[in-house]
Design a protein around this motif. Structure first.
Motif, PDB file in Angstrom:
ATOM      1  N   ASP A  62       0.816  -0.794  -0.068  1.00 21.71           N
ATOM      2  CA  ASP A  62       0.033   0.355  -0.022  1.00 21.71           C
ATOM      3  C   ASP A  62       1.482   0.957   0.331  1.00 21.71           C
ATOM      4  O   ASP A  62       0.304   2.303  -0.383  1.00 21.71           O
ATOM      5  N   HIS A  63       1.903   1.060   0.091  1.00 21.75           N
ATOM      6  CA  HIS A  63       3.407   2.161   0.249  1.00 21.75           C
ATOM      7  C   HIS A  63       3.822   2.157  -0.577  1.00 21.75           C
ATOM      8  O   HIS A  63       4.016   1.729  -1.130  1.00 21.75           O
ATOM      9  N   ILE A  64       3.633   3.547  -1.387  1.00 28.20           N
ATOM     10  CA  ILE A  64       4.427   4.068  -2.625  1.00 28.20           C
ATOM     11  C   ILE A  64       6.143   3.884  -1.745  1.00 28.20           C
ATOM     12  O   ILE A  64       6.651   3.373  -2.725  1.00 28.20           O
ATOM     13  N   LYS A  65       7.023   4.413  -0.652  1.00 25.87           N
ATOM     14  CA  LYS A  65       8.063   5.162  -0.164  1.00 25.87           C
ATOM     15  C   LYS A  65       7.887   2.929   0.430  1.00 25.87           C
ATOM     16  O   LYS A  65       7.203   3.107   2.458  1.00 25.87           O
ATOM     17  N   ILE A  66       8.579   2.147   0.601  1.00 24.90           N
ATOM     18  CA  ILE A  66       9.161   1.160   0.626  1.00 24.90           C
ATOM     19  C   ILE A  66      10.987   0.586   1.555  1.00 24.90           C
ATOM     20  O   ILE A  66      11.766   1.184   0.689  1.00 24.90           O
ATOM     21  N   ARG A  67      10.987   0.920   2.347  1.00 23.60           N
ATOM     22  CA  ARG A  67      12.428   1.044   3.570  1.00 23.60           C
ATOM     23  C   ARG A  67      12.463  -0.557   3.720  1.00 23.60           C
ATOM     24  O   ARG A  67      11.677  -1.353   4.216  1.00 23.60           O
ATOM     25  N   ILE A  68      13.436  -0.914   3.447  1.00 22.59           N
ATOM     26  CA  ILE A  68      14.200  -2.669   3.606  1.00 22.59           C
ATOM     27  C   ILE A  68      15.137  -3.132   3.805  1.00 22.59           C
ATOM     28  O   ILE A  68      15.604  -3.322   4.711  1.00 22.59           O
ATOM     29  N   ASN A  69      15.937  -1.134   4.186  1.00 18.43           N
ATOM     30  CA  ASN A  69      18.043  -1.615   4.898  1.00 18.43           C
ATOM     31  C   ASN A  69      17.596  -1.627   6.405  1.00 18.43           C
ATOM     32  O   ASN A  69      18.503  -1.259   6.990  1.00 18.43           O
ATOM     33  N   GLN A  70      16.472  -2.242   6.996  1.00 15.02           N
ATOM     34  CA  GLN A  70      16.447  -1.898   8.528  1.00 15.02           C
ATOM     35  C   GLN A  70      18.061  -2.976   8.155  1.00 15.02           C
ATOM     36  O   GLN A  70      18.169  -3.011   9.564  1.00 15.02           O
ATOM     37  N   ILE A  71      18.373  -3.796   7.582  1.00 15.45           N
ATOM     38  CA  ILE A  71      19.614  -5.274   8.191  1.00 15.45           C
ATOM     39  C   ILE A  71      20.538  -4.257   8.352  1.00 15.45           C
ATOM     40  O   ILE A  71      21.620  -5.335   9.094  1.00 15.45           O
ATOM     41  N   GLN A  72      20.531  -3.538   7.827  1.00 19.26           N
ATOM     42  CA  GLN A  72      22.250  -2.715   8.217  1.00 19.26           C
ATOM     43  C   GLN A  72      21.681  -2.565   9.442  1.00 19.26           C
ATOM     44  O   GLN A  72      23.288  -2.027  11.048  1.00 19.26           O
ATOM     45  N   GLN A  73      20.717  -2.133  10.279  1.00 14.82           N
ATOM     46  CA  GLN A  73      21.032  -1.683  11.457  1.00 14.82           C
ATOM     47  C   GLN A  73      21.007  -2.582  13.124  1.00 14.82           C
ATOM     48  O   GLN A  73      21.541  -2.356  13.439  1.00 14.82           O
ATOM     49  N   LYS A  74      20.448  -3.234  12.669  1.00 11.79           N
ATOM     50  CA  LYS A  74      21.257  -4.842  13.065  1.00 11.79           C
ATOM     51  C   LYS A  74      22.197  -5.250  12.935  1.00 11.79           C
ATOM     52  O   LYS A  74      22.943  -5.086  11.781  1.00 11.79           O
ATOM     53  N   GLU A  75      22.336  -6.234  14.358  1.00 11.08           N
ATOM     54  CA  GLU A  75      23.596  -6.084  14.821  1.00 11.08           C
ATOM     55  C   GLU A  75      23.980  -7.724  14.463  1.00 11.08           C
ATOM     56  O   GLU A  75      22.679  -8.433  14.874  1.00 11.08           O
ATOM     57  N   THR A  76      25.298  -8.345  13.853  1.00 14.44           N
ATOM     58  CA  THR A  76      25.577  -9.557  14.022  1.00 14.44           C
ATOM     59  C   THR A  76      26.039  -9.703  14.875  1.00 14.44           C
ATOM     60  O   THR A  76      27.013  -9.468  15.694  1.00 14.44           O
ATOM     61  N   GLU A  77      26.462 -11.322  15.518  1.00 11.77           N
ATOM     62  CA  GLU A  77      27.291 -12.141  16.215  1.00 11.77           C
ATOM     63  C   GLU A  77      28.774 -11.604  16.151  1.00 11.77           C
ATOM     64  O   GLU A  77      29.230 -11.374  17.168  1.00 11.77           O
ATOM     65  N   GLU A  78      28.907 -12.120  14.929  1.00 11.21           N
ATOM     66  CA  GLU A  78      30.032 -11.990  14.099  1.00 11.21           C
ATOM     67  C   GLU A  78      30.949  -9.365  15.248  1.00 11.21           C
ATOM     68  O   GLU A  78      31.442  -9.939  14.799  1.00 11.21           O
TER      69      GLU A  78
END
Length: 784
Positions: free
Chosen positions: A686-702
């Motif tokens: 339904d949205h025109i602008k869609i955010r997919i880059n939350q992956i950058q904010q998440k930390e990894t175990e490494e």
């Protein structure tokens, strides 16, 4: 007391020549003699009219000494019979009227000291006879268990009757009391003589005293046990006993009352503490205190109140302090039972047991806090739980413990204890908690609530010994917030920075402040570049953050393959930057790059996707894939040169997350080599602008492990730098002094172990920064 009749009186015993005096009243001849009337005890009490008695001076005696002696003897005998008649059972009529008896006493006392002494002695004998009769009456009746009120009622009647008879006797012998007794040293007044006689012959009689004491205490115990007793009777006897004198009141009631009460409340305390939980027990103790205080105020005498309340507290509280605070205190605190805790604090304060309560409270805080910190399954909620825990514990201090500063200190001591029991993890979670609150995605609180949360985390931060761990994670998360433009408020970021600066000094926040400065300078340079000719020659709207190396977190270099237009735009910017800053070089860090892509979906229409650089170059590969075609994991890796783990993570965010712009075959949450990916033509949103880059904010175990490892590596460097600084300043120093100074300098950043200091001293000796003094193994010298 009988009123004295003003009429002329004829006496049965001859008086020395005392002629009646004539008075006129209402026109009548006062010399006429009215009918003779003898007033007994009953007639004297029934007389209600009050008449004026006129006493005239006596004429000189003209009788012989023998007549005077006979009259005195007769007068003494008449007065003795009158006293005996008054004290008879039942009372008998007196030989003469009360006025005549008073006059006889007055005349007899006027005969000299000897007559007064005889009268006093006769009176004492009659009073003693009456007291003994009272005792005999009391001993006739046995005290029946449970019916003590019957015997006490008889005692009250006899006691009051004795006092009433003494009042009548004193009125007859008032002249003796005011003249002879007053002038004679060592003689008691008639009233005091009566009380003293009653005390010695009745109240202090062993059997009477035993019965009275046991009966009075029995009534008190019955009332304590819930029975209805005669309070007026109990109060009347206590008042009369106290009025008798202080000594019998203390000996016969106060002392046995307190001793019996001590035994009673000791037994009750032992019984109730075994039967009831602490809350119910405390309520029973408070109820006892209220009832005992009320009984003293209304019945037993307020002077006993302090003593009996002290007995209740000593036997029902002091003896059970340990049991109360260890049995249910943890549950009271856990369930925030403020009423019970207030009662507990108040009662223990009255017996001086606050230190015991405080120690138990501290022990519970340590156990509860340690459970929170050591629960690895709830690490994500650790800081929020600790903040809530502290608030609730401080609210108990304010509401139940009367803002007692020692309990506030106990909360601080407990937090200092358990925050450092799990090394480094609490510091890491503090930084992550702040990151969550300072990110723009947090909409759960306003500015005031956010500021309060910052203060609460700072309170926890004061206790942690891993401040360098906090700094590393906080700096890493701050970098993401700044570079990804995710900060909720620059004012909040600055506020937290100032708090950290005040807490740890300017050295702690120096690099963090440079990070903010870099963002501001980058923004200024971006405006200059946007108006340059180099920017106009590219089709991309490029924004670059220029970071000073060493002040930002270190990132692993990534040599990804960029689309031609992107690579050209970066080359143009680099050329422009070098032209403005000669001698500087740029090294691209793509892991936190972001892009905005415009996409056309057959069913979803036009969308604008906010993605990471890695996501962008993967999606752009599908522009060259024919309709219905797909790319394998290996083909995407070849086209982008993204490292395997990062590639799998990025593909997962595009094909397995909430926003699935790609489709994976086979279906599943995990991405593995050999998987096929194709453009999702059925994608809708339904949205025109869609955010997919939350992956950058998440930390990894490494990433977490890498941050922690870098901190441990930096610790060795900080230790060696501190040792060199100290040695350079002191030149020569003993080993123990060197250790103390290192701990003093470094202890504010992280916990320093002596073994680590020793290890780094050896490393510096091997590299010729210092050496051992010749002949002194524990003394070190600085090598210039």
């Amino acid at each position: 007391m009988s009123k004295l009749d003003s009429s002329p009186i004829q006496h049965t015993c001859p008086l020395p020549p005392i002629s009646p005096t004539s008075t006129k009243k209402n026109g009548e001849d006062a010399t006429s003699t009215p009918p003779r009337k003898r007033l007994g005890l009953s007639s004297g009490l029934e007389k209600t009219g009050v008449k004026k008695l006129t006493l005239k001076s006596k004429p000189k005696a003209t009788s012989t000494p023998q007549d005077a002696s006979a009259w005195t003897t007769q007068a003494i005998a008449t007065l003795s019979r009158a006293v005996r008649a008054i004290q008879s059972r039942p009372p008998q009529p007196t030989p003469e009227s009360l006025e005549a008896l008073y006059s006889l006493c007055e005349g007899a006392v006027g005969r000299g000291q000897g007559t007064g002494q005889i009268l006093h002695d006769r009176l004492r004998m009659e009073i003693e006879r009456n007291a003994l009769e009272v005792k005999r009456e009391l001993l006739k009746l046995d005290v029946v268990l449970g019916e003590e009120e019957i015997w006490l009622g008889v005692l009250e009647v006899e006691w009051k009757g004795f006092l009433e008879r003494m009042l009548l006797v004193r009125s007859i012998f008032l002249h003796l009391d005011r003249t002879f007794v007053l002038q004679s040293a060592g003689l008691l007044s008639i009233w005091d003589l009566g009380l003293d006689t009653f005390r010695h012959n009745v109240i202090e009689d062993e059997l009477v005293a035993t019965r009275m004491t046991s009966s009075l205490l029995a009534l008190v115990i019955r009332e304590r046990n819930g029975d209805l007793v005669s309070r007026p009777l109990l109060r009347s006897l206590i008042i009369q006993l106290r009025a008798l004198s202080a000594q019998p009141h203390s000996t016969l009631f106060v002392t046995p009352f307190l001793a019996g009460s001590r035994y009673y409340f000791k037994e009750e305390g032992n019984r109730l503490s075994a039967e009831l939980d602490s809350s119910s027990y405390l309520r029973r103790v408070e109820d006892r205190l209220v009832k005992e205080g009320e009984r003293c105020d209304t019945v037993l005498g307020s002077d006993l109140k302090g003593s009996i309340l002290r007995v209740v507290l000593e036997e029902m509280v002091s003896g059970h302090v340990e049991a109360i605070v260890t049995k249910d205190l943890p549950n009271m605190v856990k369930e925030l039972r403020t009423t019970d805790l207030t009662s507990l604090y108040t009662l223990l304060g009255r017996v001086g047991a606050i230190p015991t309560l405080r120690a138990a409270y501290l022990a519970h805080l340590k156990d509860a806090g340690l459970a929170i910190v050591m629960d690895k399954a709830q690490d994500d909620k650790m800081i929020e739980t600790l903040i809530s825990f502290r608030k609730s514990m401080l609210s108990l201090v304010a509401g139940s413990f009367g803002h007692d500063p020692s309990f506030t200190q106990a909360v601080s001591h407990a937090f200092e204890f358990f925050v450092n029991k799990r090394e480094n993890k609490p510091a890491e979670m503090m930084a992550k908690y702040l990151d969550a609150k300072l990110r723009s995605g947090n909409r759960s609180m306003d500015d005031a609530e956010l500021e309060e949360n910052l203060k609460q985390v700072l309170y926890l931060f004061r206790f942690t010994q891993g401040k360098d761990i906090f700094e590393a994670f906080y700096k890493r998360d701050l970098a993401k917030r700044l570079l990804l433009n995710k900060s909720a408020s620059f004012d909040a970021e600055r506020s937290m920075l100032l708090k950290l600066k005040d807490e740890c000094g300017p050295g702690f926040t120096q690099k963090l402040e440079i990070m903010f400065k870099d963002i501001e300078l980058s923004s200024d340079f971006a405006r200059v570049y946007s108006t340059s000719r180099a920017a106009s020659t590219t089709s991309l709207n490029l924004s670059v953050n220029i970071l000073s190396m060493g002040n930002w977190p270190s990132y692993s270099p990534s040599n990804v393959r960029l689309p031609g237009s992107m690579a050209l735009a970066l080359d143009k910017f680099k050329e422009f930057y070098v032209s403005k800053h000669s001698g500087r070089s740029l090294q691209w860090q793509h892991s936190l790059d972001t892009c905005a892509l415009k996409a056309q979906f057959p069913k979803g229409g036009k969308k604008e996707l906010a993605v990471s650089l890695f996501q962008a170059i993967i999606l752009l590969l599908f522009n060259d894939v024919p309709e219905g075609g797909s790319l394998s994991f290996e083909e995407i890796k070849e086209g982008t040169r993204i490292e395997d783990k990062e590639l799998a993570r990025t593909l997962q965010s595009l094909a397995c997350g909430k926003v699935r712009v790609l489709q994976k075959t086979p279906k599943g949450r995990d991405v593995n080599p050999g998987d096929q990916f194709n453009f999702n033509k059925d994608f809708k949103d339904d949205h025109i602008k869609i955010r997919i880059n939350q992956i950058q904010q998440k930390e990894t175990e490494e990433e977490n492990k890498s941050t922690t490892d870098r901190v441990f590596t930096d610790r060795a460097s900080h230790l060696q730098l501190a040792i060199v600084r100290i040695m350079k300043a002191r030149k020569t120093i003993k080993y123990s002094e060197l250790v103390m100074e290192v701990v003093s300098q470094i202890g504010t950043r992280f916990k320093v172990e002596t073994s680590e200091i020793k290890k780094n001293i050896s490393s510096l000796i091997d590299r010729d920064y210092l050496r051992r003094a010749e002949g002194q193994q524990n003394v070190f010298e600085y090598v210039a």
